[in-house]
Design a protein around this motif. Structure first.
Motif, PDB file in Angstrom:
ATOM      1  N   ASP A  48       5.140  -5.584   1.807  1.00 55.78           N
ATOM      2  CA  ASP A  48       3.688  -5.742   1.703  1.00 55.78           C
ATOM      3  C   ASP A  48       3.147  -6.514   2.907  1.00 55.78           C
ATOM      4  O   ASP A  48       2.107  -6.148   3.477  1.00 55.78           O
ATOM      5  CB  ASP A  48       3.332  -6.470   0.400  1.00 55.78           C
ATOM      6  N   PRO A 106       0.824  -1.210   0.000  1.00 53.91           N
ATOM      7  CA  PRO A 106       0.000   0.000   0.000  1.00 53.91           C
ATOM      8  C   PRO A 106       0.858   1.261   0.000  1.00 53.91           C
ATOM      9  O   PRO A 106       1.933   1.303   0.612  1.00 53.91           O
ATOM     10  CB  PRO A 106      -0.791  -0.112   1.315  1.00 53.91           C
ATOM     11  N   GLN A 107       0.388   2.266  -0.701  1.00 52.54           N
ATOM     12  CA  GLN A 107       1.029   3.581  -0.807  1.00 52.54           C
ATOM     13  C   GLN A 107       2.309   3.588  -1.644  1.00 52.54           C
ATOM     14  O   GLN A 107       2.978   4.609  -1.741  1.00 52.54           O
ATOM     15  CB  GLN A 107       1.301   4.183   0.585  1.00 52.54           C
ATOM     16  N   HIS A 123       3.286   3.544  -5.382  1.00 53.24           N
ATOM     17  CA  HIS A 123       2.577   3.767  -6.641  1.00 53.24           C
ATOM     18  C   HIS A 123       3.544   3.856  -7.813  1.00 53.24           C
ATOM     19  O   HIS A 123       4.577   4.523  -7.739  1.00 53.24           O
ATOM     20  CB  HIS A 123       1.714   5.024  -6.566  1.00 53.24           C
ATOM     21  N   ASP A 133       1.965   2.967   8.074  1.00 56.93           N
ATOM     22  CA  ASP A 133       1.489   4.254   7.546  1.00 56.93           C
ATOM     23  C   ASP A 133       2.357   5.408   8.044  1.00 56.93           C
ATOM     24  O   ASP A 133       2.697   6.323   7.279  1.00 56.93           O
ATOM     25  CB  ASP A 133       0.029   4.491   7.954  1.00 56.93           C
ATOM     26  N   SER A 145       3.033  -4.342   5.968  1.00 57.84           N
ATOM     27  CA  SER A 145       1.903  -3.402   5.969  1.00 57.84           C
ATOM     28  C   SER A 145       0.647  -4.045   6.546  1.00 57.84           C
ATOM     29  O   SER A 145      -0.212  -3.355   7.101  1.00 57.84           O
ATOM     30  CB  SER A 145       1.627  -2.900   4.552  1.00 57.84           C
ATOM     31  N   LYS A 146       0.541  -5.359   6.403  1.00 62.49           N
ATOM     32  CA  LYS A 146      -0.616  -6.084   6.963  1.00 62.49           C
ATOM     33  C   LYS A 146      -0.419  -6.389   8.441  1.00 62.49           C
ATOM     34  O   LYS A 146      -1.365  -6.339   9.231  1.00 62.49           O
ATOM     35  CB  LYS A 146      -0.830  -7.394   6.192  1.00 62.49           C
TER      36      LYS A 146
END
Length: 503
Positions: free
Chosen positions: A339, A284-285, A287, A350, A342-343
């Protein structure tokens, strides 16, 4: 009786790691699917304003190009289904013709002939269109007196005209031919009810993949690595290629006269393909940003020259390939670990991303003294990814020097290094075979994105044109079947589908 309209789409791709190495089954590559997609629409010709409705006639249109209508007649005798192009057509399209010819020939051995005749009863119209990002939009922007930036690109209509013929268009390297073949082949099998994607049967998906791989190789005249078709089918993943021998023999033996033998090769229940696909997604985040470089490289020439160097100096080349392969694999493993982190620790993740996005990657070490243990571990991961991908680039530049092939040309090096000075840029590189075609960046925030685009706009050595696409959430093949010629307002991609139907 309602008339069916079938629409199938497949994504473009970016090979982030594994350029050149992915040709060798001993090495793997990381391919990320984009949200720029290729679409194939098939409907009875009597629903079209353009196509002439007549039995066994197929009209194919690609409205983004000049002189891009192709007409074919289908002749069926028992299980033998033959396709004949019209002599009146102004141009030929080898990719479309081979996709149609082989798909229909295979259908003759998969489904009852009367079902084929029934579907062809009023003739068919096929419309093929790619997202604007597959082609350079410089000409369209000039016509509209718009500057070359992402705000201007957002003002261009979907599936806009390229103002040229297919043979002269400037492609951006997203894998248009692979996405086209994959969407077209899959749409044909779905429209004739010989395949169904709705139940997500892995055997069906593998068969469509194998068929698209064969036709794409045939159209290109060689057995390529196949990562572009693989991504068009399965989306983002780490990829290890299939053995070329699977297709080489049948390609050399005029496969059109040996459909039962070809079917045996393509059917995953009868022939085991040894390609390896392991799903992947950016954390996430993170890109993806892409840019088209208006300088142009001929990828087959780059590949040919690098392979020639590897053949002439195997010890030198193989040592470098092994080092590069290990560095690529390390980058992939670190991205997967990020990844997963992040979970496992979403709040800490974040906060760490927020801090990292505020300064250039080369300064992230200073953050380790300011953060608690959990955030430090995430910052350390980001630093490792940044450093390891810099190592990948170092090996690619070494390859450039030793092979005398511009894999990461000096101008590109300066451009990529300038991008990495922007706060929150994790990675910057040349995708696939490199050269002067494109670059990519992976950024951590919208501010990072704006900063990178500002670098691109002000870079003087080359014309750098941003693309709007990013990594795909959807990935892989997507099929939509409409019982009328209009989508319901609740369907996915409503705007895209409506535009396709109106083309």
């Amino acid at each position: 009786m309602p008339s069916n309209t079938t629409i199938v789409s497949a994504p473009g791709k970016v090979l982030l790691a594994g350029g050149y190495l992915v040709l060798d089954p001993a090495f793997s590559g990381l391919v990320v699917a984009t949200d720029a997609r290729f679409y194939t629409l098939i409907r009875p010709a009597n629903l079209s304003k353009e196509a002439t409705s007549s039995p066994s006639k197929i009209t194919v249109r690609s409205p983004q190009f000049e002189n891009a209508t192709w007409n074919y007649l289908v002749d069926i005798k028992d299980k033998d289904v033959q396709l004949s192009p019209s002599a009146q057509d102004e141009s030929k399209n080898t990719f479309v013709e081979l996709a149609l010819a082989y798909s229909l020939a295979i259908l003759g051995h998969l489904i009852p002939v009367e079902n084929i005749n029934k579907t062809l009863d009023t003739g068919l119209e096929i419309v093929i269109a790619g997202n604007n990002d597959f082609y350079s939009q410089r000409k369209e922007l000039e016509n509209c007196n718009l500057p070359l930036n992402s705000d201007s690109l957002r003002r261009i209509p979907l599936f806009t005209s390229t103002h040229t013929t297919l043979s002269k268009v400037h492609k951006t390297g997203l894998g248009s031919s692979a996405a086209l073949i994959t969407s077209l082949v899959s749409a044909i099998f779905i429209h004739f009810k010989a395949a169904d994607l709705t139940n997500q049967d892995p055997t069906t998906t593998a068969f469509l993949h194998n068929t698209a791989q064969f036709i794409h190789c045939l159209a290109q005249g060689k057995v390529g690595s196949g990562f572009d078709v693989s991504s068009a089918v399965w989306g983002s993943h780490t990829y290890r290629r299939f053995s070329p021998e699977l297709l080489q023999e049948i390609m050399h033996n005029e496969a059109r006269n040996q459909i039962p033998t070809l079917l045996k090769v393509l059917d995953p229940k009868q022939t085991a393909w040894d390609n390896r696909v392991a799903s992947f997604q950016l954390a996430p985040q993170l890109h993806l940003m892409l840019a088209d470089i208006d300088a142009g490289s001929h990828t087959p020439t780059l590949v040919s020259n690098v392979l020639k160097w590897r053949k002439n100096k195997p010890e030198e080349a193989n040592g470098l390939w092994t080092q590069l392969g290990k560095a690529n694999d390390t980058v992939v493993e670190l991205l997967k670990k990020l990844d997963q982190t992040s979970k496992d620790a979403p709040v800490e993740y974040d906060l760490a991303i927020h801090k990292a996005s505020a300064m250039p990657a080369a300064e992230w070490e200073s953050l380790l003294k300011q953060t608690i243990k959990e955030k430090s571990a995430i910052i350390e991961l980001l630093i490792q990814i940044y450093n390891e991908f810099q190592t990948v680039r170092q090996y690619l530049r070494q390859m450039s020097q030793l092979s005398e092939v511009p894999v990461e040309p000096e101008e590109q090096t300066r451009l990529l290094d300038a991008c990495l000075t922007i706060p929150g840029v994790l990675m910057a590189g040349v995708p696939g075979a490199g050269g002067f075609d494109a670059i990519f960046c992976i950024v951590l925030s919208d501010e990072s994105r704006k900063g990178v685009e500002n670098v691109w706009s002000n870079f003087k050595e080359m014309s750098v044109g941003p693309l709007l696409c990013t990594e795909s959430i959807e990935g892989g093949l997507v099929a939509e079947l409409y019982q009328d010629a209009e989508p319901s307002s609740g369907c996915s991609n409503f705007t895209v589908v409506k535009r396709l139907i109106d083309l």
